[in-house]
Design a protein around this motif. Structure first.
Motif, PDB file in Angstrom:
ATOM      1  N   PRO A  81       0.831  -1.207   0.000  1.00 62.71           N
ATOM      2  CA  PRO A  81       0.000   0.000   0.000  1.00 62.71           C
ATOM      3  C   PRO A  81       0.869   1.262   0.000  1.00 62.71           C
ATOM      4  N   SER A  90      -4.164   5.417   2.826  1.00 58.54           N
ATOM      5  CA  SER A  90      -3.394   4.467   2.033  1.00 58.54           C
ATOM      6  C   SER A  90      -4.223   3.993   0.846  1.00 58.54           C
ATOM      7  N   GLN A  92      -4.246   0.934  -2.384  1.00 55.42           N
ATOM      8  CA  GLN A  92      -3.685  -0.250  -2.996  1.00 55.42           C
ATOM      9  C   GLN A  92      -4.716  -0.857  -3.934  1.00 55.42           C
ATOM     10  N   TYR A 102      -8.971   1.634  -0.370  1.00 57.57           N
ATOM     11  CA  TYR A 102      -8.458   2.752   0.408  1.00 57.57           C
ATOM     12  C   TYR A 102      -8.585   2.445   1.901  1.00 57.57           C
ATOM     13  N   GLU A 255     -11.118   0.978   6.460  1.00 57.53           N
ATOM     14  CA  GLU A 255     -10.726   0.512   5.130  1.00 57.53           C
ATOM     15  C   GLU A 255     -11.948   0.251   4.267  1.00 57.53           C
TER      16      GLU A 255
END
Length: 263
Positions: A81, A90, A92, A102, A255
């Motif tokens: 990430p 973050s 990825q 995210y 997340e």
């Protein structure tokens, strides 16, 4: 007839780019004649988000990422990430699909009394991707909120939001058999009922599980991002029982990642 000897590489690249990252890898492994096309930048750029250049420009390692081949970049973005937005968020890729994931770090969230040292403290954790996480010292009322624009997410994708957290075992009180409210809404519309979830792993909640990175996560809810139009996803954790004080909760972030049927 071996079509790989007849079609030009540009056509092979186009065909493979219409499949998936997993199919491209299989093509390169099982058919040597396809390897050059399957590993090409032309194919793997199709698997990257259309705004990937803008996203990686926000990270401190942008120069290194830009210099990579597109397949190498894809693999780097799902396995490592990157931190963006002043290192408070973050980003990825999901390995199999290339969908965007995210995590909003604790500093990107709104935490009630988060800047009051007697209630919360900001500290570092060795297994966190962020330089700071929020540790609860003592509160009677717990509330954490966050949001993200839907246009940042992948379209036509079912997402779920997860609270990523852990406890400081020797100093944790107030969570056993006392659920908190978890909620996700899009532009104020709640896709489903809010959840009452005990974060304490001793309560064996079906919505809480251990991750592979040293943290736990609690599923807050899910939503479908259809066209990625302008809109806002909001998520929150709220205290339901203010009769007891709480301490020891450590929040890394919230997340958002694709959720597949049955997962």
């Amino acid at each position: 007839m071996d079509f790989t000897r007849i079609l030009p590489e540009e056509c092979l690249c186009l065909i493979i780019s219409l499949t998936s990252p997993a199919d491209a890898c299989r093509s390169a492994m099982v058919c040597p004649a396809l390897r050059s096309a399957a590993d090409s930048d032309a194919v793997w750029e199709k698997f990257l988000p259309c705004d990937y250049k803008s996203i990686i420009s926000e990270t401190s390692s942008s120069a290194t990422l830009v210099s990579m081949g597109k397949k190498e970049l894809y693999f780097s973005l799902f396995s490592h990430p990157i931190l963006i937005q002043n290192e408070t968020t973050s980003f990825q890729l999901e390995k199999g699909s290339g969908k965007k994931c995210y995590m909003l770090g604790a500093r990107a969230l709104s935490i009630i009394w988060g800047d009051t040292p007697s209630y919360w403290t900001w500290t570092s954790q060795p297994h966190s991707r962020f330089s700071e996480v929020a540790e609860l010292k003592l509160v009677w009322w717990l509330e954490v909120k966050g949001s993200i624009e839907t246009q940042l997410l992948s379209s036509n994708t079912n997402y779920a939001a997860y609270l990523v957290f852990k406890f400081r075992n020797t100093r944790t009180t107030g969570f056993r058999q006392r659920p908190v409210g978890l909620n996700v809404n899009v532009d104020g519309v709640v896709p489903g009922e809010g959840r009452r979830v005990s974060l304490d792993p001793r309560d064996e909640s079906q919505h809480v599980r251990e991750r592979g990175d040293g943290w736990m996560e609690a599923e807050m809810g899910e939503f479908f991002n259809e066209n990625g139009d302008e809109g806002t996803v909001e998520f929150s954790l709220k205290e339901l029982d203010t009769s007891y004080h709480k301490r020891g909760l450590i929040i890394e972030g919230i997340e958002l990642r694709p959720k597949h049927i049955g997962s």
